[in-house]
Design an enzyme around this catalytic site. Structure first.
Site, PDB file in Angstrom:
ATOM      1  N   PHE A 185      31.731  24.218  23.520  1.00 46.00           N
ATOM      2  CA  PHE A 185      32.721  25.153  24.065  1.00 46.00           C
ATOM      3  C   PHE A 185      32.827  24.869  25.569  1.00 46.00           C
ATOM      4  CE2 PHE A 185      30.528  27.156  20.486  1.00 46.00           C
ATOM      5  CZ  PHE A 185      31.579  27.518  19.644  1.00 46.00           C
ATOM      6  N   GLN A 216      35.861  30.557  34.793  1.00 45.34           N
ATOM      7  CA  GLN A 216      35.005  31.715  35.056  1.00 45.34           C
ATOM      8  C   GLN A 216      35.693  32.620  36.087  1.00 45.34           C
ATOM      9  OE1 GLN A 216      32.436  32.484  33.312  1.00 45.34           O
ATOM     10  NE2 GLN A 216      32.098  30.561  32.215  1.00 45.34           N
ATOM     11  N   CYS A 258      39.631  48.945  36.543  1.00 51.82           N
ATOM     12  CA  CYS A 258      38.177  49.155  36.693  1.00 51.82           C
ATOM     13  C   CYS A 258      37.742  50.376  35.880  1.00 51.82           C
ATOM     14  CB  CYS A 258      37.818  49.412  38.160  1.00 51.82           C
ATOM     15  SG  CYS A 258      38.040  47.974  39.219  1.00 51.82           S
ATOM     16  N   CYS A 315      43.995  46.138  46.119  1.00 57.33           N
ATOM     17  CA  CYS A 315      42.953  45.965  45.093  1.00 57.33           C
ATOM     18  C   CYS A 315      41.712  45.307  45.701  1.00 57.33           C
ATOM     19  CB  CYS A 315      43.482  45.113  43.941  1.00 57.33           C
ATOM     20  SG  CYS A 315      42.205  44.728  42.726  1.00 57.33           S
ATOM     21  N   CYS A 375      29.665  36.095  26.730  1.00 62.74           N
ATOM     22  CA  CYS A 375      30.410  37.219  27.312  1.00 62.74           C
ATOM     23  C   CYS A 375      30.379  38.403  26.344  1.00 62.74           C
ATOM     24  CB  CYS A 375      31.849  36.805  27.610  1.00 62.74           C
ATOM     25  SG  CYS A 375      32.720  36.200  26.151  1.00 62.74           S
ATOM     26  N   CYS A 394      44.497  53.575  37.892  1.00 65.68           N
ATOM     27  CA  CYS A 394      44.612  52.164  37.500  1.00 65.68           C
ATOM     28  C   CYS A 394      43.653  51.858  36.357  1.00 65.68           C
ATOM     29  CB  CYS A 394      44.299  51.284  38.712  1.00 65.68           C
ATOM     30  SG  CYS A 394      44.249  49.518  38.343  1.00 65.68           S
TER      31      CYS A 394
HETATM   32  C1  SAM Z   1      34.025  31.322  27.299  1.00 69.16           C
HETATM   33  S1  SAM Z   1      35.026  29.862  27.328  1.00 69.16           S
HETATM   34  C2  SAM Z   1      33.909  28.745  28.107  1.00 69.16           C
HETATM   35  C3  SAM Z   1      34.492  27.506  28.693  1.00 69.16           C
HETATM   36  C4  SAM Z   1      33.597  26.735  29.656  1.00 69.16           C
HETATM   37  N1  SAM Z   1      32.238  26.585  29.159  1.00 69.16           N
HETATM   38  C5  SAM Z   1      33.579  27.383  31.022  1.00 69.16           C
HETATM   39  O1  SAM Z   1      32.563  27.983  31.404  1.00 69.16           O
HETATM   40  O2  SAM Z   1      34.597  27.301  31.735  1.00 69.16           O
HETATM   41  C6  SAM Z   1      35.012  29.436  25.634  1.00 69.16           C
HETATM   42  C7  SAM Z   1      35.692  28.118  25.306  1.00 69.16           C
HETATM   43  O3  SAM Z   1      35.591  27.926  23.891  1.00 69.16           O
HETATM   44  C8  SAM Z   1      36.798  27.326  23.447  1.00 69.16           C
HETATM   45  N2  SAM Z   1      36.903  27.659  22.008  1.00 69.16           N
HETATM   46  C9  SAM Z   1      37.302  28.806  21.439  1.00 69.16           C
HETATM   47  N3  SAM Z   1      37.214  28.740  20.098  1.00 69.16           N
HETATM   48  C10 SAM Z   1      36.732  27.501  19.810  1.00 69.16           C
HETATM   49  C11 SAM Z   1      36.420  26.823  18.600  1.00 69.16           C
HETATM   50  N4  SAM Z   1      36.582  27.420  17.411  1.00 69.16           N
HETATM   51  N5  SAM Z   1      35.948  25.557  18.671  1.00 69.16           N
HETATM   52  C12 SAM Z   1      35.780  24.953  19.853  1.00 69.16           C
HETATM   53  N6  SAM Z   1      36.064  25.551  21.045  1.00 69.16           N
HETATM   54  C13 SAM Z   1      36.543  26.804  21.025  1.00 69.16           C
HETATM   55  C14 SAM Z   1      37.869  27.902  24.323  1.00 69.16           C
HETATM   56  O4  SAM Z   1      39.000  27.059  24.366  1.00 69.16           O
HETATM   57  C15 SAM Z   1      37.150  28.023  25.661  1.00 69.16           C
HETATM   58  O5  SAM Z   1      37.359  26.881  26.459  1.00 69.16           O
END
Ligand code: SAM
Length: 409
Positions: A268, A241, A67, A141, A362, A64
């Protein structure tokens, strides 16, 4: 067959021997024999195993593709993930305290992307095999929440009615509190009979919502996720998440960094993973690129009790980062960008009077690049908390705490 000695793991979790040659499912210090064709190792035979090697808990591990790191003990994986972050920071000359890794338990992943296709006898669903398009059935899984694993049967039922003969369906299953939220792509075009069949599957399999390509085709009730004091119903496919456990660890770290701030900007912000818990203590301005996610955050906030004000703003933060004057009178900023990082926003933050930054990432590589800009501008990198919510994979998540030059004693 040629002999190789594994010197380290690469960023994807493969063993790396001199060349470099990437040999999956091996560990540093191991002597192996393998046939390497076009840079890909085959018929790998472990001659001298590492003392960190363990029997993989999942019987599907070798075939698989889900992982990458079940063949090493948990302490080894935690130390490796810490080293990935330390080395990324070190490459930019940044040093900080790396707190012990917190790892999500098995059986807690709340989202899975199944591949599903029709077969001569009916349909099958599972994960793609290691470096292949083959679908591997994974009835037991170990990563997934049991409800989400049960979504495999849903994926099979959907493939039976909605997959073309040639293409596998992609079926994203998210475990909400009131049922599965299922989003499908690469399916047959929607027509009347298919809509009826999909509605019947949603009803009989008690799904919360079923989305086909980008259209919601059936919904028994809007999928619900509790975030802080609010109940949020994210749009189909929205970012969440990976585990509730990991989300709590990330949230605790964000709350620690921002403690005492009366106003916080959450950049974000997604559907409010951090904004909503923050609003228990502070006014929050949530900025995010996807308006639909902010609408779900706003609706959740409006129905919740006891939260301070949250305002929202849909904005592309790569092209139009918040400017220093827009950051004024903000105690703390939370940043949680996608893998590309937050280069443009960091360039404005260092000109602002913000006092603390909680940077959730991330991708250690872009995090380290952005951290170096902060440190170069006199900010202190206080600590980094590595969070392993992608157990047995090579993914690394973290929260970094930064303090502005004017706040350092
Ligand atoms: C890693 S996620 C984090 C979301 C949230 N903080 C959470 O923990 O659930 C990154 C977020 O950035 C947004 N995003 C991606 N590119 C972006 C941009 N250029 N401007 C604003 N937001 C953006 C995505 O839609 C997403 O919701």
């Amino acid at each position: 067959m040629t002999g190789y000695r594994i010197s380290r793991l690469g960023l994807q979790g493969d063993g790396v021997a001199e060349g470099p040659v990437f040999i999956p499912l091996t560990l540093p210090g191991e002597e192996v024999e393998a046939e390497v064709i076009d840079g890909r190792a085959r018929d790998v035979k472990i001659i001298t195993p590492s003392d960190r090697r363990v029997a993989a808990p999942c019987p599907h591990f070798r075939s698989c593709g889900g992982c990458q790191l079940q063949h090493a003990d948990d302490d080894f994986v935690a130390a490796w993930k810490t080293d990935v972050v330390r080395n990324a920071l070190k490459a930019h000359g940044t040093e900080t305290v790396l707190r012990p890794v917190v790892t999500s338990p098995a059986g807690t992943r709340r989202r899975a992307g199944f591949a599903a296709r029709r077969t001569k006898k009916g349909a099958m669903a599972g994960f793609h095999g290691r470096a292949s398009d083959t679908i591997i059935e994974i009835p037991g899984c170990l990563l997934l929440e049991p409800d989400v694993l049960a979504g495999r049967a849903v994926a099979e039922a959907l493939a039976l009615v909605g997959a073309s003969r040639k293409t596998a369906l992609s079926v994203m299953v998210t475990g909400a509190e009131n049922g599965l939220d299922v989003a499908v792509s690469h399916g047959k075009p929607l027509d009347g009979p298919l809509r009826q069949q999909l509605a019947a599957i949603c009803e009989s399999m008690k799904l919360a919502r079923l989305t086909w390509e980008d259209e919601v085709v059936a919904m028994r009730e809007p999928p619900v996720h509790s975030i802080g004091a609010a109940q949020v119903s994210p749009p189909p496919g929205a970012f969440l998440q990976a585990t509730l456990h990991g989300q709590q660890v990330l949230t605790d770290a964000v709350l620690e960094v921002t403690a005492g701030a009366r106003r916080v900007i959450d950049l974000f912000a997604g559907c409010g993973t951090f904004s909503l818990p923050l609003a228990a203590h502070a006014e929050v301005h949530a900025v995010e690129g996807e308006a639909a996610m902010l609408a779900s955050l706003d609706a959740g906030w409006r129905h919740a009790k006891g939260l301070k004000t949250i305002t929202t703003e849909a904005r592309d933060l790569f092209r139009r980062p918040l400017m220093p004057d827009e950051l004024r009178k903000t105690g703390a900023v939370v940043l949680d960008p996608p893998r590309a990082g937050a280069e443009a926003q960091i360039a404005e933050l260092i000109k602002s009077d913000v006092t603390k930054i909680a940077y959730v990432s991330c991708n250690p590589v872009t995090f380290a690049r952005d951290a170096a800009v902060l440190v170069g501008a006199g900010w202190s990198a206080d600590w980094v908390q590595v969070v392993d919510q992608f157990r047995w994979s090579s993914h690394v998540e973290l929260v970094g705490s930064f303090t502005a030059p004017h706040m350092q004693g």
